[in-house]
Design a protein around this motif. Structure first.
Motif, PDB file in Angstrom:
ATOM      1  N   ILE A   4      23.723  30.161  50.116  1.00  0.00           N
ATOM      2  CA  ILE A   4      23.339  28.851  49.588  1.00  0.00           C
ATOM      3  C   ILE A   4      22.901  28.986  48.128  1.00  0.00           C
ATOM      4  O   ILE A   4      23.241  28.149  47.289  1.00  0.00           O
ATOM      5  N   THR A   5      22.186  30.047  47.806  1.00  0.00           N
ATOM      6  CA  THR A   5      21.750  30.280  46.424  1.00  0.00           C
ATOM      7  C   THR A   5      22.951  30.460  45.498  1.00  0.00           C
ATOM      8  O   THR A   5      22.983  29.892  44.399  1.00  0.00           O
ATOM      9  N   GLU A   6      23.938  31.235  45.922  1.00  0.00           N
ATOM     10  CA  GLU A   6      25.138  31.434  45.106  1.00  0.00           C
ATOM     11  C   GLU A   6      25.895  30.112  44.911  1.00  0.00           C
ATOM     12  O   GLU A   6      26.434  29.854  43.825  1.00  0.00           O
ATOM     13  N   CYS A   7      25.920  29.284  45.936  1.00  0.00           N
ATOM     14  CA  CYS A   7      26.599  27.991  45.843  1.00  0.00           C
ATOM     15  C   CYS A   7      25.858  27.047  44.899  1.00  0.00           C
ATOM     16  O   CYS A   7      26.479  26.345  44.096  1.00  0.00           O
ATOM     17  N   ARG A   8      24.540  27.048  44.966  1.00  0.00           N
ATOM     18  CA  ARG A   8      23.759  26.220  44.040  1.00  0.00           C
ATOM     19  C   ARG A   8      23.990  26.697  42.603  1.00  0.00           C
ATOM     20  O   ARG A   8      24.146  25.894  41.688  1.00  0.00           O
ATOM     21  N   GLU A   9      24.033  28.012  42.392  1.00  0.00           N
ATOM     22  CA  GLU A   9      24.305  28.552  41.066  1.00  0.00           C
ATOM     23  C   GLU A   9      25.707  28.161  40.592  1.00  0.00           C
ATOM     24  O   GLU A   9      25.904  27.863  39.411  1.00  0.00           O
ATOM     25  N   ALA A  10      26.679  28.144  41.512  1.00  0.00           N
ATOM     26  CA  ALA A  10      28.042  27.735  41.156  1.00  0.00           C
ATOM     27  C   ALA A  10      28.060  26.276  40.722  1.00  0.00           C
ATOM     28  O   ALA A  10      28.730  25.921  39.738  1.00  0.00           O
ATOM     29  N   LEU A  11      27.325  25.418  41.410  1.00  0.00           N
ATOM     30  CA  LEU A  11      27.253  24.013  41.019  1.00  0.00           C
ATOM     31  C   LEU A  11      26.583  23.850  39.655  1.00  0.00           C
ATOM     32  O   LEU A  11      26.983  23.010  38.852  1.00  0.00           O
ATOM     33  N   THR A  12      25.592  24.692  39.375  1.00  0.00           N
ATOM     34  CA  THR A  12      24.932  24.662  38.070  1.00  0.00           C
ATOM     35  C   THR A  12      25.914  25.079  36.973  1.00  0.00           C
ATOM     36  O   THR A  12      25.968  24.461  35.906  1.00  0.00           O
ATOM     37  N   ARG A  13      26.708  26.123  37.231  1.00  0.00           N
ATOM     38  CA  ARG A  13      27.717  26.561  36.253  1.00  0.00           C
ATOM     39  C   ARG A  13      28.774  25.476  36.050  1.00  0.00           C
ATOM     40  O   ARG A  13      29.201  25.206  34.916  1.00  0.00           O
ATOM     41  N   LEU A  14      29.198  24.840  37.151  1.00  0.00           N
ATOM     42  CA  LEU A  14      30.178  23.759  37.057  1.00  0.00           C
ATOM     43  C   LEU A  14      29.627  22.622  36.214  1.00  0.00           C
ATOM     44  O   LEU A  14      30.322  22.062  35.365  1.00  0.00           O
ATOM     45  N   SER A  15      28.363  22.294  36.416  1.00  0.00           N
ATOM     46  CA  SER A  15      27.726  21.247  35.629  1.00  0.00           C
ATOM     47  C   SER A  15      27.758  21.593  34.145  1.00  0.00           C
ATOM     48  O   SER A  15      28.064  20.750  33.303  1.00  0.00           O
ATOM     49  N   GLY A  16      27.454  22.831  33.817  1.00  0.00           N
ATOM     50  CA  GLY A  16      27.498  23.271  32.426  1.00  0.00           C
ATOM     51  C   GLY A  16      28.901  23.198  31.848  1.00  0.00           C
ATOM     52  O   GLY A  16      29.091  22.788  30.697  1.00  0.00           O
ATOM     53  N   ASN A  17      29.903  23.573  32.654  1.00  0.00           N
ATOM     54  CA  ASN A  17      31.295  23.496  32.206  1.00  0.00           C
ATOM     55  C   ASN A  17      31.684  22.055  31.913  1.00  0.00           C
ATOM     56  O   ASN A  17      32.354  21.770  30.910  1.00  0.00           O
TER      57      ASN A  17
END
Length: 115
Positions: A4-17
């Motif tokens: 879940i932590t890795e997925c939340r981090e992925a969503l954060t990276r996607l948001s930045g992109n």
């Protein structure tokens, strides 16, 4: 399997992109819509908003989404991480059924530039 932590981090990276995007992608990301991302293997749903070209994750719920968001994604955690990392092509994953995207017709037309 992604956590879940890795997925939340992925969503954060996607948001930045999305925030750094230009042209058509920037326009598509500029929607103001509720958003949910259900991770089938983790049986967890992230909910929030797509607003001002960013994804704002507001909450995490066990199970399927409690309410119907305007933009709904459904996939495994591994596929979410692979999509954001560029190892999985969204259009191919969507066409094969690995990723599900549901939204209103007008939103789908705007979001197609993100595919």
């Amino acid at each position: 399997m992604a956590t879940i932590t890795e997925c939340r981090e992925a969503l954060t990276r996607l948001s930045g992109n999305l925030a750094r995007a230009e042209g058509e992608v920037r326009g598509a990301a500029a929607l103001d819509r509720t958003l949910s991302c259900h991770l089938t293997d983790l049986d967890t749903t992230f909910t929030g908003r797509l607003a001002d070209g960013r994804i704002e994750v507001q909450d995490t719920h066990p199970g399927s989404p409690a309410s119907k968001a305007q933009i709904r994604l459904r996939m495994t955690g591994d596929d979410l991480v692979a999509l954001v990392d560029g190892r999985l092509n969204f259009a191919k994953a969507w066409a094969s059924g690995r990723v599900s995207l549901e939204a209103g017709f007008r939103d789908l037309l705007r979001l197609r530039s993100l595919l």
